[in-house]
Write an enzyme that holds these catalytic residues in place. Structure first.
Site, PDB file in Angstrom:
ATOM      1  N   HIS A  21      -9.195  -4.279  -2.254  1.00 18.80           N
ATOM      2  CA  HIS A  21     -10.271  -3.214  -2.228  1.00 18.80           C
ATOM      3  C   HIS A  21     -11.013  -3.270  -3.776  1.00 18.80           C
ATOM      4  O   HIS A  21     -10.649  -4.307  -4.461  1.00 18.80           O
ATOM      5  CB  HIS A  21      -9.902  -1.368  -2.146  1.00 18.80           C
ATOM      6  CG  HIS A  21      -8.927  -1.565  -3.269  1.00 18.80           C
ATOM      7  ND1 HIS A  21      -8.528  -1.052  -4.039  1.00 18.80           N
ATOM      8  CD2 HIS A  21      -7.835  -1.060  -2.331  1.00 18.80           C
ATOM      9  CE1 HIS A  21      -7.246  -0.644  -4.335  1.00 18.80           C
ATOM     10  NE2 HIS A  21      -6.330  -0.800  -3.264  1.00 18.80           N
TER      11      HIS A  21
ATOM     12  N   GLU B  71      -6.962  -4.840  -9.028  1.00 22.79           N
ATOM     13  CA  GLU B  71      -6.050  -5.062  -8.171  1.00 22.79           C
ATOM     14  C   GLU B  71      -5.740  -6.504  -8.188  1.00 22.79           C
ATOM     15  O   GLU B  71      -4.655  -6.848  -8.727  1.00 22.79           O
ATOM     16  CB  GLU B  71      -5.205  -4.166  -7.360  1.00 22.79           C
ATOM     17  CG  GLU B  71      -5.047  -2.885  -7.873  1.00 22.79           C
ATOM     18  CD  GLU B  71      -4.573  -2.008  -6.026  1.00 22.79           C
ATOM     19  OE1 GLU B  71      -4.520  -2.441  -5.190  1.00 22.79           O
ATOM     20  OE2 GLU B  71      -5.336  -0.548  -6.430  1.00 22.79           O
TER      21      GLU B  71
ATOM     22  N   HIS C 275       0.438  -1.224  -0.022  1.00 21.76           N
ATOM     23  CA  HIS C 275       0.550   0.132   0.091  1.00 21.76           C
ATOM     24  C   HIS C 275       1.066   1.319  -0.080  1.00 21.76           C
ATOM     25  O   HIS C 275       1.702   1.569   0.501  1.00 21.76           O
ATOM     26  CB  HIS C 275      -0.966   0.408   1.448  1.00 21.76           C
ATOM     27  CG  HIS C 275      -2.090   1.425   1.492  1.00 21.76           C
ATOM     28  ND1 HIS C 275      -2.797   1.541   0.648  1.00 21.76           N
ATOM     29  CD2 HIS C 275      -1.052   2.377   2.125  1.00 21.76           C
ATOM     30  CE1 HIS C 275      -3.250   2.954   1.103  1.00 21.76           C
ATOM     31  NE2 HIS C 275      -2.588   3.027   1.672  1.00 21.76           N
TER      32      HIS C 275
ATOM     33  N   HIS D 150     -10.482   2.284  -6.157  1.00 24.14           N
ATOM     34  CA  HIS D 150      -9.937   2.449  -6.845  1.00 24.14           C
ATOM     35  C   HIS D 150      -9.332   1.585  -7.886  1.00 24.14           C
ATOM     36  O   HIS D 150      -8.645   0.152  -7.265  1.00 24.14           O
ATOM     37  CB  HIS D 150      -9.154   3.551  -6.327  1.00 24.14           C
ATOM     38  CG  HIS D 150      -7.735   3.236  -5.119  1.00 24.14           C
ATOM     39  ND1 HIS D 150      -8.456   2.379  -3.989  1.00 24.14           N
ATOM     40  CD2 HIS D 150      -6.609   3.224  -5.471  1.00 24.14           C
ATOM     41  CE1 HIS D 150      -6.875   2.454  -3.241  1.00 24.14           C
ATOM     42  NE2 HIS D 150      -6.387   2.421  -4.131  1.00 24.14           N
TER      43      HIS D 150
HETATM   44 ZN   LIG Z   1      -3.694   0.537  -1.397  1.00 25.28          ZN
END
Ligand SMILES: [Zn+2]
Length: 283
Positions: free
Chosen positions: A104, A135, A60, A116
């Site tokens: 996410h 992702e 992250h 995102h």
């Molecule tokens: Zn992230």
């Protein structure tokens, strides 16, 4: 069997705003510990399920979020953002399973918490071989090319639903229910940890039994990227094989998923630098 953990942060129980995941925010120190605890729950589950080694890749933002002195003593940690394979750095054919923790939903795919795709300020949408991907799906394709199946994903109800729709036999641990992009109903924290540990153990056992197939991706691999700025798309055409398909869109093709992923990551870095002028000092 070795287990690889790619740990993002927006999908952690309690997180409902990206500011909570940014160093400098008053709540950041709390949330990086909650991330570390969720990773520990996944590591404990992996060991319960028979894993011999666990490698954790902090995935992250600056990728220096996990508190190493609080990380499970049997887990090694990749820390820092200058990596060639970003969220999948360090994975190779010697691993038997991949876990995605704190993941996410992708940008524009629904109302998932902090949805995102990799670089939220730069990238609007990513397609791989004509399919819009988040992702988790991109990273699963990288792992798949190395012959390693994704066995577990943790995050909100939206990313869990997307992922289990697309991949067979994957375990999910849903730690919060998205109400809006910036609000969620969270599980009690200890219940979230219990659920992650339980699902991680099942995931490890299934992977050890050969019950999960690695993701297959058609080659050559084509990426289509929509940026938020025409500047990003323009500067990406500096690189061979990258073609501009519109004011903010580019496409490229590479022979393998790993090569395509590396170019995607590199173009994301260049696109991000382009947003404010490559030699413009940041405020
Ligand atoms: Zn992230």
């Amino acid at each position: 069997m070795k287990v690889y953990v790619s740990a993002d942060m927006e999908g952690v129980c309690g997180v409902t705003h990206s500011a909570q995941c940014r160093p400098g925010h008053p709540d950041y120190e709390r949330f990086r510990r909650l991330l570390t605890q969720e990773v520990n729950a996944a590591v404990e589950g992996a060991i319960d399920g028979g894993a011999s080694d666990v490698l954790v890749n902090d995935s992250h933002f600056a990728m220096t979020n996990i508190v190493i002195e609080e990380l499970h003593p049997q887990a090694s940690l990749i820390s820092g953002s200058n990596k060639l394979v970003a969220q999948m750095e360090g994975l190779d054919e010697s691993f038997g399973a991949v876990f995605f923790v704190g993941y996410h939903q992708g940008d524009g795919e629904g109302d998932g918490v902090i949805n995102h795709t990799l670089m939220s300020a730069t990238i609007r949408r990513v397609g791989v071989n004509d399919v819009v991907v988040d992702e988790a799906l991109i990273n699963a394709a990288v792992a798949g090319e190395l012959g390693v199946p994704v066995a577990l994903l943790t995050g909100d109800d939206r990313v869990c639903a997307n992922f289990s729709d697309k991949l067979a036999n994957v375990q999910v641990a849903c730690v919060k229910r998205a109400i809006d992009r910036l609000s969620a109903e969270n599980l009690p924290v200890h219940e979230a940890h219990r659920l992650i540990r339980e699902q991680a153990a099942i995931a490890t056992q299934r992977a050890r039994a050969g019950a999960i197939q690695p993701t297959e991706t058609r080659t050559p691999v084509r990426f289509d990227i929509e940026f938020r700025s025409s500047s990003a798309a323009q500067l990406c055409t500096l690189f061979p094989t990258v073609e501009r398909t519109g004011p903010c869109t580019i496409t490229f093709e590479r022979p393998t998923m790993l090569e395509a992923y590396k170019l995607f990551w590199g173009l994301g870095i260049v696109g991000t630098a382009a947003m404010n002028g490559v030699f413009t000092p940041l405020p």
